[in-house]
Design an enzyme around this catalytic site. Structure first.
Site, PDB file in Angstrom:
ATOM      1  N   CYS A   2       0.841  -1.194   0.000  1.00  0.00           N
ATOM      2  CA  CYS A   2       0.000   0.000   0.000  1.00  0.00           C
ATOM      3  C   CYS A   2       0.878   1.247   0.000  1.00  0.00           C
ATOM      4  O   CYS A   2       2.084   1.163   0.134  1.00  0.00           O
ATOM      5  CB  CYS A   2      -0.866   0.004   1.249  1.00  0.00           C
ATOM      6  SG  CYS A   2      -1.668  -1.570   1.542  1.00  0.00           S
ATOM      7  N   ARG A  27       1.025   2.190  -6.106  1.00  0.00           N
ATOM      8  CA  ARG A  27       1.317   1.134  -5.132  1.00  0.00           C
ATOM      9  C   ARG A  27       0.073   0.335  -4.743  1.00  0.00           C
ATOM     10  O   ARG A  27       0.176  -0.713  -4.109  1.00  0.00           O
ATOM     11  CB  ARG A  27       1.910   1.740  -3.850  1.00  0.00           C
ATOM     12  CG  ARG A  27       3.212   2.470  -4.069  1.00  0.00           C
ATOM     13  CD  ARG A  27       3.696   3.070  -2.761  1.00  0.00           C
ATOM     14  NE  ARG A  27       4.030   2.052  -1.801  1.00  0.00           N
ATOM     15  CZ  ARG A  27       5.228   1.512  -1.666  1.00  0.00           C
ATOM     16  NH1 ARG A  27       6.213   1.921  -2.416  1.00  0.00           N
ATOM     17  NH2 ARG A  27       5.446   0.581  -0.772  1.00  0.00           N
ATOM     18  N   TRP A  73      -3.781  -1.669  -1.172  1.00  0.00           N
ATOM     19  CA  TRP A  73      -3.675  -2.849  -2.040  1.00  0.00           C
ATOM     20  C   TRP A  73      -4.027  -4.002  -1.109  1.00  0.00           C
ATOM     21  O   TRP A  73      -3.227  -4.420  -0.294  1.00  0.00           O
ATOM     22  CB  TRP A  73      -2.255  -2.959  -2.577  1.00  0.00           C
ATOM     23  CG  TRP A  73      -1.995  -4.231  -3.304  1.00  0.00           C
ATOM     24  CD1 TRP A  73      -1.372  -5.338  -2.814  1.00  0.00           C
ATOM     25  CD2 TRP A  73      -2.324  -4.537  -4.650  1.00  0.00           C
ATOM     26  NE1 TRP A  73      -1.318  -6.300  -3.784  1.00  0.00           N
ATOM     27  CE2 TRP A  73      -1.892  -5.848  -4.908  1.00  0.00           C
ATOM     28  CE3 TRP A  73      -2.975  -3.820  -5.666  1.00  0.00           C
ATOM     29  CZ2 TRP A  73      -2.067  -6.464  -6.143  1.00  0.00           C
ATOM     30  CZ3 TRP A  73      -3.143  -4.440  -6.892  1.00  0.00           C
ATOM     31  CH2 TRP A  73      -2.694  -5.746  -7.119  1.00  0.00           C
ATOM     32  N   ASN A  99       1.125  -0.485   6.092  1.00  0.00           N
ATOM     33  CA  ASN A  99       1.520  -1.239   4.897  1.00  0.00           C
ATOM     34  C   ASN A  99       2.309  -2.445   5.386  1.00  0.00           C
ATOM     35  O   ASN A  99       3.255  -2.282   6.147  1.00  0.00           O
ATOM     36  CB  ASN A  99       2.388  -0.331   4.003  1.00  0.00           C
ATOM     37  CG  ASN A  99       2.988  -1.074   2.836  1.00  0.00           C
ATOM     38  OD1 ASN A  99       2.490  -2.131   2.430  1.00  0.00           O
ATOM     39  ND2 ASN A  99       4.053  -0.530   2.287  1.00  0.00           N
ATOM     40  N   GLY A 100       1.916  -3.634   4.974  1.00  0.00           N
ATOM     41  CA  GLY A 100       2.624  -4.839   5.423  1.00  0.00           C
ATOM     42  C   GLY A 100       1.626  -5.881   5.862  1.00  0.00           C
ATOM     43  O   GLY A 100       0.427  -5.786   5.560  1.00  0.00           O
ATOM     44  N   GLU A 481       8.802 -19.470 -20.983  1.00  0.00           N
ATOM     45  CA  GLU A 481       8.645 -18.153 -20.363  1.00  0.00           C
ATOM     46  C   GLU A 481       9.760 -17.198 -20.813  1.00  0.00           C
ATOM     47  O   GLU A 481       9.500 -16.025 -21.092  1.00  0.00           O
ATOM     48  CB  GLU A 481       8.620 -18.307 -18.827  1.00  0.00           C
ATOM     49  CG  GLU A 481       8.680 -17.023 -18.013  1.00  0.00           C
ATOM     50  CD  GLU A 481       7.517 -16.063 -18.230  1.00  0.00           C
ATOM     51  OE1 GLU A 481       6.580 -16.390 -18.977  1.00  0.00           O
ATOM     52  OE2 GLU A 481       7.575 -14.952 -17.669  1.00  0.00           O
ATOM     53  N   LYS A 485       9.030 -13.719 -22.756  1.00  0.00           N
ATOM     54  CA  LYS A 485       9.479 -12.428 -22.214  1.00  0.00           C
ATOM     55  C   LYS A 485      10.219 -11.625 -23.271  1.00  0.00           C
ATOM     56  O   LYS A 485       9.979 -10.444 -23.451  1.00  0.00           O
ATOM     57  CB  LYS A 485      10.382 -12.714 -21.031  1.00  0.00           C
ATOM     58  CG  LYS A 485      10.245 -12.093 -19.725  1.00  0.00           C
ATOM     59  CD  LYS A 485       9.039 -11.963 -18.903  1.00  0.00           C
ATOM     60  CE  LYS A 485       7.677 -12.047 -19.454  1.00  0.00           C
ATOM     61  NZ  LYS A 485       6.660 -12.471 -18.528  1.00  0.00           N
ATOM     62  N   GLU A 488       7.858 -10.325 -26.047  1.00  0.00           N
ATOM     63  CA  GLU A 488       7.007  -9.212 -25.636  1.00  0.00           C
ATOM     64  C   GLU A 488       7.754  -7.896 -25.562  1.00  0.00           C
ATOM     65  O   GLU A 488       7.227  -6.845 -25.907  1.00  0.00           O
ATOM     66  CB  GLU A 488       6.499  -9.449 -24.202  1.00  0.00           C
ATOM     67  CG  GLU A 488       5.480 -10.497 -24.023  1.00  0.00           C
ATOM     68  CD  GLU A 488       5.089 -10.599 -22.556  1.00  0.00           C
ATOM     69  OE1 GLU A 488       3.950 -10.278 -22.242  1.00  0.00           O
ATOM     70  OE2 GLU A 488       5.941 -10.998 -21.724  1.00  0.00           O
ATOM     71  N   HIS A 504      13.626 -33.025 -33.202  1.00  0.00           N
ATOM     72  CA  HIS A 504      12.507 -33.458 -34.051  1.00  0.00           C
ATOM     73  C   HIS A 504      12.017 -32.339 -34.971  1.00  0.00           C
ATOM     74  O   HIS A 504      10.919 -32.430 -35.513  1.00  0.00           O
ATOM     75  CB  HIS A 504      11.350 -33.957 -33.177  1.00  0.00           C
ATOM     76  CG  HIS A 504      11.709 -35.171 -32.378  1.00  0.00           C
ATOM     77  ND1 HIS A 504      11.852 -36.411 -32.935  1.00  0.00           N
ATOM     78  CD2 HIS A 504      12.010 -35.310 -31.063  1.00  0.00           C
ATOM     79  CE1 HIS A 504      12.198 -37.277 -32.002  1.00  0.00           C
ATOM     80  NE2 HIS A 504      12.304 -36.625 -30.852  1.00  0.00           N
ATOM     81  N   LYS A 603      -2.193  -4.992 -19.802  1.00  0.00           N
ATOM     82  CA  LYS A 603      -1.847  -5.658 -18.543  1.00  0.00           C
ATOM     83  C   LYS A 603      -2.899  -6.685 -18.147  1.00  0.00           C
ATOM     84  O   LYS A 603      -2.585  -7.728 -17.601  1.00  0.00           O
ATOM     85  CB  LYS A 603      -1.660  -4.604 -17.443  1.00  0.00           C
ATOM     86  CG  LYS A 603      -1.187  -5.170 -16.113  1.00  0.00           C
ATOM     87  CD  LYS A 603       0.224  -5.736 -16.222  1.00  0.00           C
ATOM     88  CE  LYS A 603       0.634  -6.521 -15.004  1.00  0.00           C
ATOM     89  NZ  LYS A 603       1.708  -7.485 -15.330  1.00  0.00           N
TER      90      LYS A 603
HETATM   91  C1  F6R Z   1       3.261 -12.093 -19.978  1.00  0.00           C
HETATM   92  C2  F6R Z   1       1.987 -11.673 -19.407  1.00  0.00           C
HETATM   93  C3  F6R Z   1       0.739 -12.337 -19.886  1.00  0.00           C
HETATM   94  C4  F6R Z   1      -0.137 -12.730 -18.686  1.00  0.00           C
HETATM   95  C5  F6R Z   1      -1.489 -13.292 -19.154  1.00  0.00           C
HETATM   96  C6  F6R Z   1      -2.334 -13.755 -17.999  1.00  0.00           C
HETATM   97  O1  F6R Z   1       4.314 -11.350 -19.474  1.00  0.00           O
HETATM   98  O2  F6R Z   1       1.943 -10.823 -18.562  1.00  0.00           O
HETATM   99  O3  F6R Z   1       1.027 -13.454 -20.679  1.00  0.00           O
HETATM  100  O4  F6R Z   1       0.559 -13.665 -17.921  1.00  0.00           O
HETATM  101  O5  F6R Z   1      -2.183 -12.298 -19.871  1.00  0.00           O
HETATM  102  O6  F6R Z   1      -2.632 -12.711 -17.143  1.00  0.00           O
HETATM  103  P1  F6R Z   1      -3.167 -12.965 -15.677  1.00  0.00           P
HETATM  104  O7  F6R Z   1      -2.087 -13.656 -14.923  1.00  0.00           O
HETATM  105  O8  F6R Z   1      -3.461 -11.590 -15.145  1.00  0.00           O
HETATM  106  O9  F6R Z   1      -4.392 -13.819 -15.802  1.00  0.00           O
END
Ligand code: F6R
Length: 608
Positions: A2, A27, A73, A99-100, A481, A485, A488, A504, A603
């Site tokens: 938070c 935050r 949060w 916060n915590g 992964e 990364k 993206e 293969h 996001k």
């Molecule tokens: C990759 C990324 C996305 C999310 C995906 C699921 O860096 O951020 O692939 O992992 O959109 O999102 P959540 O976890 O919010 O359901």
């Protein structure tokens, strides 16, 4: 995670506090509140963003020049006016923001309820106000605060008002950041410098176990054992934007560096090292039903899906439960066979991903037990699942998921302990996993300290437009992964593949312009992965290896090596992913891209 701000000075406090909250809103943003000392303590709270609180205040400043405020949060208790901070005691003389996480809040709450304290929220934080009130019956206020701090287990950044001392704020820190902005005739307490830079560039950073008693013209810092200390005053040279990122250039980098804390938070109060067990309070209500579950389907998307793949390996190997992992977008449309003995586990950082939510609804409609591992408290998936575990990783702002992923893996390891010990995992195995899991934050810190070396390797990768990421067993999903990364963030074409599958097909791609990133820790499939490296070498391919410290063999084969500490095989993904996140980050910024907001991505994907 938070945001806290407190003001004492000669200005009207409310506008300074609201402005500070706006700077801290990144935050946490599920609710906000403010308390000032007017004729007594005046508190206004609102669910939603700071703007909602501002509207509710309607310009009223209560004529006060001292106050505290908070943007939340949620960790304990769903987002609501009732659970928003500040929280008070029974007498109405104390108000505080926190916060915590107070780990022992249940036992403290029971003790205080027995002494007839009346609680008005579901939070862990409120217990602190009542505890201070209880001690203040016999002690001076400052001593009562210290006595309370000595009873608390867990983490805190706290700012406290006492209406009997209308020109003071008490501020204390243990594990959650807190600093003091030292101004002229005014002082400001805040979670980070973004709430302070507008007023002063002079700051005192509180350290763990310290408390500041702050007036408008002076302040004093003591340890929680009541020993006075002299603190150094630092000078900030940050803009507000930089301050929110706490000196990091991007949220993504800040969040990569927050992983030791995110992983610790996921374990806090849950990992029982001595017993070799996990205590997952969020699953208590469905404990009996869990015992009858004979199959788990993990359904999620993107990075969260890859966490699920690793969860499958952990749960099958150590808890003996059949697990399938499926993209939520596929699961929802293909008539999966599920019944009441199936648990469907959704993993989601945002808790709002449309496909994952639909998968949970589908599972529930077929009578399955719906579980969640979710970061955002009170999100739709968190509300619609029957039970679950929160990540407590704090807000993830960078679009590319980093700290949520390692936090998800931590919770999957805890779930493995929890279900494994229910189903015959030996105490010795439980203890081995638990004690090694506890060390992961330190291991991650060690990897983060190699960031400059990783940056140099990223520079060398700059010229390639294709990369292959390979790993086997627990680290096959880490190859996926790592490739996701870099795709993206740097818009480099990368493929993640199982190292054993490479021969293969994808091996046809290899030449000197197509490097391979191998995740090759010293584990049970080390030699097999080394064979795959040899096959690539024989075709002129360059090798970047993520390998275990002390591995001499790899030095003969790889062109570049990033070392990770030795840990249990099932936990290697938690450390192996960190260099791959940094690699993606540095390749991305090397190309001049906005890594926090990569093109075409959102996001939280709330559409199909
Ligand atoms: C990759 C990324 C996305 C999310 C995906 C699921 O860096 O951020 O692939 O992992 O959109 O999102 P959540 O976890 O919010 O359901």
């Amino acid at each position: 995670m938070c945001g806290i701000v407190g003001y004492v000075g000669k200005k009207k406090a409310v506008p300074v506090l609201v402005e500070g909250l706006k700077q801290l809103e990144y935050r946490g943003y599920d609710s906000a509140g403010v308390s000032v000392i007017g004729s007594g303590i005046e508190t206004v709270k609102a669910t939603g963003k700071v703007a909602v609180l501002e509207n509710k205040l309607g310009g009223n400043d209560f004529g006060s020049m001292v106050g505290i405020a908070h943007t939340r949060w949620a960790t304990h208790g769903k987002p609501s006016d009732r659970n928003s901070h500040p929280h008070g005691d029974c007498s109405g003389k104390i108000s505080l923001v926190h916060n915590g996480i107070i780990e022992n809040y249940r036992e403290l709450r029971d003790l205080l309820v027995a002494k007839e304290h009346k609680f008005s929220s579901d939070t862990d934080s409120e217990v602190v106000a009542h505890l201070i009130e209880e001690f203040a019956k016999k002690l001076k206020f400052q001593d009562a605060v210290l006595a309370a701090l000595n009873e608390i287990r867990g983490t805190y950044g706290l700012a406290i008002l006492n209406s009997d001392e209308p020109e003071k704020i008490y501020a204390a820190r243990l594990g959650s950041p807190l600093l003091l902005g030292v101004g002229k005739n005014e002082n400001i307490v805040a979670s980070d410098a973004s709430a302070i830079v507008k007023y002063t560039d002079k700051v005192v950073y509180l350290d763990d176990g310290e408390m500041a008693v702050v007036g408008s013209d002076s302040y004093e810092v003591v340890t929680i054992k009541n020993k006075k200390i002299q603190k150094k005053i630092d000078t900030l040279d940050w803009s507000i934007e930089q301050a929110q990122k706490q000196g990091f250039d991007h949220f993504m980098l800040k969040e990569i560096f927050e992983q030791p804390e995110a992983v610790s938070n996921a374990m806090l109060g849950r990992l029982l090292v001595k017993e070799g067990m996990a205590n997952l309070g969020g699953l208590k209500d469905v404990d009996e039903r869990l015992k009858g579950i004979n199959r788990i389907i993990i359904s999620s998307c993107g990075t969260s899906y890859y966490a699920g793949l690793i969860g499958e390996y952990m749960l099958e190997e150590f808890a003996g439960i059949p697990v399938e992992v499926e993209y939520a977008s596929e699961f929802r449309y293909r008539s999966p066979v599920i019944d009441k003995n199936t648990a469907v586990l959704a993993i989601s950082q945002s808790g709002e991903t449309a496909d994952t939510l639909a998968a949970i609804r589908e599972a529930k409609s077929k009578g399955a037990l719906a579980l969640g591992i979710v970061n955002v408290v009170g999100s739709t998936i968190a509300r619609e699942t029957d039970a679950g575990v929160y990540n407590i990783a704090g807000p993830e702002i960078g679009v590319a998921s980093t700290k949520a992923f390692t936090s998800q893996l931590t919770i999957l390891a805890l779930l493995t302990l929890y279900l494994g010990r229910q189903r015959g995992m030996s105490e010795a195995t439980g203890k081995k996993i638990a004690s090694e899991l506890k060390k992961i934050p330190k291991y991650i810190e060690g990897i983060l300290s190699q960031k400059n070396d990783i940056k140099k390797i990223a520079k060398k990768l700059d010229k390639y437009s294709n990369l292959l990421y390979l790993g086997r067993k627990y680290n096959f999903p880490i190859a996926l992964e790592g490739a996701l990364k870099i795709k993206e963030i740097s818009y480099v074409h990368a493929e993640g593949y199982a190292a054993g599958e490479m021969k293969h097909g994808p091996i046809a791609l290899i030449d000197k312009n197509f490097p391979s990133v191998f995740v090759v820790p010293k584990d049970s499939v080390y030699e097999k992965t080394i064979s795959a490296i040899e096959e690539i070498k024989a075709r002129g391919g360059k090798i970047i290896a993520i390998a275990t410290e002390g591995d001499k063999e790899i030095a003969k084969l790889a062109d570049e090596i990033i070392y990770i500490p030795k840990t249990l095989e099932m936990l290697t993904p938690l450390v192996a992913v960190v260099p791959l996140q940094l690699l993606a980050y540095y390749v991305g910024i090397g190309k001049g891209y906005d890594v926090d907001k990569p093109r075409n991505l959102a996001k939280s994907v709330t559409v199909e």
